[in-house]
Design a protein around this motif. Sequence first.
Motif, PDB file in Angstrom:
ATOM      1  N   CYS A  60      -1.302  16.066   3.251  1.00 16.33           N
ATOM      2  CA  CYS A  60      -1.979  16.170   2.049  1.00 16.33           C
ATOM      3  C   CYS A  60      -1.332  16.834   1.054  1.00 16.33           C
ATOM      4  CB  CYS A  60      -3.371  16.158   1.960  1.00 16.33           C
ATOM      5  SG  CYS A  60      -4.366  16.019   0.281  1.00 16.33           S
TER       6      CYS A  60
ATOM      7  N   ARG B  26      -2.598  18.565  -1.932  1.00 14.73           N
ATOM      8  CA  ARG B  26      -3.612  18.948  -2.288  1.00 14.73           C
ATOM      9  C   ARG B  26      -3.909  18.581  -3.826  1.00 14.73           C
ATOM     10  NH1 ARG B  26      -6.575  23.379   1.885  1.00 14.73           N
ATOM     11  NH2 ARG B  26      -6.225  21.937   3.802  1.00 14.73           N
TER      12      ARG B  26
ATOM     13  N   THR C 215      -3.619  15.025  -4.619  1.00 13.72           N
ATOM     14  CA  THR C 215      -4.809  14.262  -4.406  1.00 13.72           C
ATOM     15  C   THR C 215      -6.344  14.601  -4.665  1.00 13.72           C
ATOM     16  OG1 THR C 215      -3.526  13.876  -2.242  1.00 13.72           O
ATOM     17  CG2 THR C 215      -5.779  13.395  -2.217  1.00 13.72           C
TER      18      THR C 215
ATOM     19  N   PHE D 299      -3.298   9.123  -2.795  1.00 12.49           N
ATOM     20  CA  PHE D 299      -2.980  10.361  -1.976  1.00 12.49           C
ATOM     21  C   PHE D 299      -1.522  10.287  -2.028  1.00 12.49           C
ATOM     22  CE2 PHE D 299      -1.536  11.862   2.271  1.00 12.49           C
ATOM     23  CZ  PHE D 299      -2.612  12.867   2.614  1.00 12.49           C
TER      24      PHE D 299
END
Length: 176
Positions: A124, A126, A129, A141
């Motif tokens: 991910c 971050r 996302t 994502f």
Amino acid sequence: MRQSTMAFRVMTNSTLAPKTDTQASAQSHTSANSQANDKFKALQAMGAGEFAHLNGSLIEHLSSTAQLLRKWQARTVLCDAGLYHAAYGTAGFDEKMLSLAQRNDVAILIGKEAEAIVYLYCSCDRDFTFSRLGTSNEIQFKDRFTANTFNLSQQQAENFCELTVANELELVIASD
């Protein structure tokens, strides 16, 4: 980064006599505990205890996250993913126990579905996302390893969100 070789054991049950419901339930619980213990021992063999983490060692954090998921009665695959959720590093914890080339080894150990959750969590981006959460009905994502962007399926979103909450909550609990 420490690379390790994982040894895998095949366990067989040679008891052929019929079991009562109580015996079957006890054996199932014992078997589940044994499997969880084997997965924990494999994590130790990978060197998770050697990595420092915010509130102690990485292995303590991973184990506590998995325990929290079990308390919530999460699916077994999500609990297994919780135990390995930082195996490939994360955007917030870039230390890596394993390289992405070892994904198949992890899948053999914890199962393909649990490994896919681990990869999703570790991959991910971050910043990308999290900044988009709540802006639409789907979660956009971005994979930080490949830079690919996509919408999470409902099951992926549930797994990702539950694991994320467990991870963050474990950090808060451990900081007390």
